[in-house]
Design an enzyme around this catalytic site. Structure first.
Site, mmCIF file in Angstrom:
data_model
loop_
_atom_site.group_PDB
_atom_site.id
_atom_site.type_symbol
_atom_site.label_atom_id
_atom_site.label_comp_id
_atom_site.label_asym_id
_atom_site.label_seq_id
_atom_site.Cartn_x
_atom_site.Cartn_y
_atom_site.Cartn_z
ATOM 1 N N LEU A 198 7.496 0.416 -7.532
ATOM 2 C CA LEU A 198 7.245 0.284 -6.101
ATOM 3 C C LEU A 198 8.414 -0.365 -5.367
ATOM 4 O O LEU A 198 8.969 -1.368 -5.815
ATOM 5 C CB LEU A 198 5.988 -0.568 -5.892
ATOM 6 N N HIS A 244 -1.707 -7.117 -12.833
ATOM 7 C CA HIS A 244 -1.000 -6.205 -11.924
ATOM 8 C C HIS A 244 -0.960 -6.722 -10.486
ATOM 9 O O HIS A 244 -0.144 -6.255 -9.685
ATOM 10 C CB HIS A 244 -1.645 -4.819 -11.972
ATOM 11 N N ARG A 276 -6.154 3.115 2.546
ATOM 12 C CA ARG A 276 -5.969 1.668 2.690
ATOM 13 C C ARG A 276 -4.696 1.375 3.464
ATOM 14 O O ARG A 276 -3.656 1.980 3.219
ATOM 15 C CB ARG A 276 -5.883 1.011 1.307
ATOM 16 N N ALA A 315 -8.679 -10.885 -7.664
ATOM 17 C CA ALA A 315 -10.105 -10.841 -7.329
ATOM 18 C C ALA A 315 -10.941 -11.552 -8.384
ATOM 19 O O ALA A 315 -11.827 -12.357 -8.060
ATOM 20 C CB ALA A 315 -10.565 -9.392 -7.167
ATOM 21 N N PHE A 373 3.865 -3.785 9.288
ATOM 22 C CA PHE A 373 3.458 -2.855 8.239
ATOM 23 C C PHE A 373 2.859 -1.617 8.897
ATOM 24 O O PHE A 373 2.507 -1.629 10.082
ATOM 25 C CB PHE A 373 2.423 -3.519 7.306
ATOM 26 N N GLU A 380 6.396 -1.601 1.176
ATOM 27 C CA GLU A 380 6.333 -1.145 2.562
ATOM 28 C C GLU A 380 7.070 -2.104 3.487
ATOM 29 O O GLU A 380 7.450 -1.742 4.599
ATOM 30 C CB GLU A 380 4.866 -1.015 2.990
ATOM 31 N N SER A 430 -4.566 -4.821 0.529
ATOM 32 C CA SER A 430 -4.995 -4.787 -0.878
ATOM 33 C C SER A 430 -5.083 -6.186 -1.474
ATOM 34 O O SER A 430 -6.153 -6.613 -1.917
ATOM 35 C CB SER A 430 -4.051 -3.920 -1.705
ATOM 36 N N VAL A 431 -3.957 -6.924 -1.498
ATOM 37 C CA VAL A 431 -4.035 -8.292 -2.028
ATOM 38 C C VAL A 431 -4.923 -9.147 -1.135
ATOM 39 O O VAL A 431 -5.573 -10.087 -1.597
ATOM 40 C CB VAL A 431 -2.642 -8.949 -2.181
ATOM 41 N N GLY A 449 3.142 -8.123 1.219
ATOM 42 C CA GLY A 449 2.431 -9.162 1.942
ATOM 43 C C GLY A 449 0.933 -8.971 1.997
ATOM 44 O O GLY A 449 0.377 -8.031 1.436
ATOM 45 N N HIS A 468 1.823 6.114 -2.511
ATOM 46 C CA HIS A 468 2.745 5.264 -1.751
ATOM 47 C C HIS A 468 4.011 6.048 -1.434
ATOM 48 O O HIS A 468 4.576 6.700 -2.314
ATOM 49 C CB HIS A 468 3.096 4.010 -2.553
ATOM 50 N N GLN A 524 -4.665 6.885 -3.112
ATOM 51 C CA GLN A 524 -3.510 6.685 -2.231
ATOM 52 C C GLN A 524 -2.191 6.907 -2.969
ATOM 53 O O GLN A 524 -2.021 6.477 -4.111
ATOM 54 C CB GLN A 524 -3.511 5.266 -1.661
ATOM 55 N N ARG A 579 -0.003 5.172 5.259
ATOM 56 C CA ARG A 579 0.637 5.668 4.037
ATOM 57 C C ARG A 579 0.304 7.120 3.735
ATOM 58 O O ARG A 579 1.155 7.873 3.255
ATOM 59 C CB ARG A 579 0.229 4.782 2.850
ATOM 60 N N HIS A 585 -0.560 5.265 -6.103
ATOM 61 C CA HIS A 585 -0.353 3.830 -5.928
ATOM 62 C C HIS A 585 -1.635 3.013 -5.947
ATOM 63 O O HIS A 585 -1.667 1.920 -6.501
ATOM 64 C CB HIS A 585 0.380 3.591 -4.605
#
Length: 657
Positions: free
Chosen positions: A267, A43, A404, A16, A141, A270, A409-410, A50, A257, A255, A301, A369
């Protein structure tokens, strides 16, 4: 006194922050990115599975579009998100994917012909037509109607981060790494930059800018068991809170995971379940279809994590010296698939669990997570403190509400960097930093004295004991399942720890290269964040998304369809101030209802929801009869602001509209 001037200051060097920095530099602004570490180690690189974007390229994503992505995101959020922000996001995401491809992200591509996939634990043949060959691929997903998650094997975040970092360097963005922002410079409701500590020399530097954007990621390290990197301590969020002006939103929305490798906490994407992996209990029994017959392992999740803990509570956990866990079985996918599409997962299992997942099941357990909460902003990324923006996981832009979706996220990191980055750049272009050096010097002296006082103190509190106790409290009492008794205990105990943290002393008495000193000034900030999470969770007497109260198991749309706001106006207060921001049902494009997964009959309805649904149905029926397309119908239901170049219609193969 050392002062560095720039037009745009970005705090945080992940996806970001770097993408926002590119947006600023493209407009001719002098831009500096501050990062705790070299930016390519941020991170963001840990994201595996994905990035969601409705390209509709593959056979299993046929017919996908912004409307479906929007609906999945709203339902995933448990109607806690800002639906206008969700629209901005889903409209821009396909453009972001294609731009990243142009910047060098090697997206996994579709190959024409037959391929074998595992769906519902059964091998299935999928035939990709010739015209799809070479297009960007996507996988399944949780919580989605279509296979929408675009990927580069299971190293998506890594490839995205390297591409965006290279683009930032190409645009001559200045990157100052091993620098930590420890306070925001502000006066009379306006931000002027940040006080920054050089982590090598210990020197304090004032960075003065026309605008400041915080993109420092989440606050997972306030928990003992987390998939987050050690740098994800929430201190960027905390320095905004400490201004007394900026507010934090939905901090209790945390959240967990479902598939963190146990006990290391690393991790396992997913994508393992999206590609067909299944969850098993101590007996080797696949239990998720019993709880979620439609979505099974690919419910959202929050739902899967709760079902896993429920299974352990029912006596079906696998006992180990480190506690109980369950199994993730991806061996059914076959070695070739694992070594092609899940090779990072395989390497992680081999290195940290001593197993080959192509042959043996991996031990997993839900762990913290992602942070849905963060610095509350409007749709442009502006906080309540003028000149201070935020983007990515550090922000509560409020794309995610109370849960989420995987892959968002990404995707949000890059998309918010694009959208908010442009708004941020425009703000910097139109602003002058009318600040006196006296104010800068006052902030520098205040932070310098604070650090010197820590070094001078003798026989005080042990910072590591306080930090470890905080993590233990958060894990035990503010976890996946919550209740009033334990949340009240958590708030009381965290408040006492915060008071103790004002009396920390350390053994290493030097300003430079001193990790103990860093802990001493970070832990009080982390405790403020932990208190915001715990107090927000205590006061919210309902269950919504990832916030699950066993004493209030229903989602309460009648009383709790509102966003939590936390603030810390007085430096002497020991608890955050909690206020609320209502969500307006009458402006929603999708009225609150059942998510499509999770337990049924667990909603306290708001009568406004039915009223709004009738309005939506009438508008849609009338416009469809008039021959209006889906874009015109959407605009009538809920107009939203977005830069024209991002709002332009996305093109897809076979899209008739």
């Amino acid at each position: 006194m050392k002062i560095v001037y720039c037009d745009s200051l970005v705090i945080g060097g992940g996806l970001a922050g770097l993408r926002a920095a590119v947006a600023c530099q493209e407009k001719g602004l002098s831009t500096i990115v501050l990062s705790l570490i070299p930016v390519k180690r941020s991170h963001s690189a840990a994201a595996q599975g994905g990035m969601q974007a409705s390209l509709g390229n593959s056979k299993m994503s046929d017919g996908d579009n912004e409307d479906l992505h929007f609906a999945d995101t709203v339902k995933g959020s448990d109607w806690g998100c800002d639906q206008k922000v969700a629209r901005m996001f889903v409209t821009t995401a396909p453009k972001a994917i294609r731009q990243l491809a142009a910047w060098g992200v090697p997206w996994t591509r579709i190959k024409k012909g037959d391929r074998t996939a595992v769906i519902n634990a059964q091998k299935t043949t999928i035939t990709e037509e010739d015209f799809r060959h070479g297009l960007i691929h996507s996988r399944d997903f949780g919580g989605t109607k279509k296979w929408r998650t675009c990927y580069t094997a299971d190293a998506t975040g890594h490839t995205m981060l390297f591409a965006v970092a290279n683009e930032a360097l190409k645009h001559n963005v200045e990157i100052h790494d091993r620098k930590e922002a420890i306070a925001i410079i502000h006066k009379e409701g306006r931000c002027y930059g940040s006080i920054v500590r050089d982590l090598i020399t210990g020197e304090l530097i004032a960075y003065v800018a026309k605008g400041t954007l915080i993109a420092t990621g989440g606050y997972g390290r306030i928990y003992k068991d987390t998939t987050n990197a050690v740098i994800c301590e929430g201190t960027g969020t905390a320095i905004a809170l400490e201004t007394g002006v900026a507010k934090l939103g939905n901090m209790e929305a945390v959240q967990f995971h479902p598939t963190a490798l146990f006990p290391s906490g690393i991790l396992l994407t997913e994508g393992c379940r999206g590609d067909g992996g299944i969850l098993r209990d101590v007996d080797g029994y696949r239990f998720m279809p019993d709880y979620e017959p439609e979505k099974k392992e690919l419910a959202s999740r929050d739902v899967v994590s709760r079902r896993m803990i429920q299974r352990i509570r029912e006596g079906k956990g696998v006992k180990s010296p480190y506690g109980e866990h369950l199994w993730l079985d991806i061996s059914i996918l076959g070695r070739q698939h694992i070594e092609t599409n899940l090779r990072d997962v395989q390497e992680i299992c081999e290195c940290f669990a001593g197993i080959d997942p192509a042959e043996k099941w991996a031990p997993v357990k839900p762990m913290q997570h992602y942070s849905m909460g963060g610095i509350r902003t409007n749709h442009k990324g502006e906080s309540a403190l003028k000149g201070l923006f935020s983007a990515g996981e550090a922000a509560c832009w409020d794309l995610h509400g109370f849960n989420r979706l995987g892959g968002n996220s990404v995707s949000e990191a890059v998309v918010s960097g694009m959208i908010i980055g442009d708004y941020f750049a425009e703000s910097c272009q139109q602003t002058y930093a009318d600040i006196e050096t006296k104010l800068v010097e006052e902030f520098l002296q205040k932070e310098q004295k604070y650090l010197e006082d820590i070094l001078a103190k003798e026989n005080g509190e042990n910072v590591f004991e306080i930090k470890n106790k905080m993590k233990e409290i958060m894990g035990d009492k503010v976890g996946i399942f919550r209740d009033g008794k334990h949340l009240q205990e958590a708030v009381d105990e965290l408040e006492k720890l915060y008071i103790r943290s004002k009396n920390i002393s350390i053994k290493t008495k030097r300003m430079h290269a001193n990790p103990e000193l860093e802990e001493a000034y970070r832990v009080p900030k982390m405790l403020k964040i932990a208190l915001c999470v715990a107090k927000g969770a205590l006061d919210r007497t309902e269950s919504r998304g990832a916030h699950s109260r066993e004493d209030f198991p229903k989602r309460d749309d009648l009383n709790w369809l509102k966003r939590t706001l936390t603030s810390w106006e007085d430096p002497n207060q020991t608890l955050p101030t909690i206020t609320y921001e209502p969500l307006d049902i009458s402006t929603m494009e999708i009225a609150p209802g059942f998510r499509g997964y999770g337990a049924k009959g667990m909603i306290i309805e708001n009568p406004e929801s039915l009223k709004r649904q009738e309005e939506i149905d009438n508008i849609r029926t009338k416009m469809e009869a008039e021959g209006k397309d889906r874009y015109e119908i959407q605009e009538a239901l809920m107009p939203f602001e977005l830069q024209s170049y991002y709002k332009a219609r996305n093109q897809r193969i076979g899209d008739k509209q």
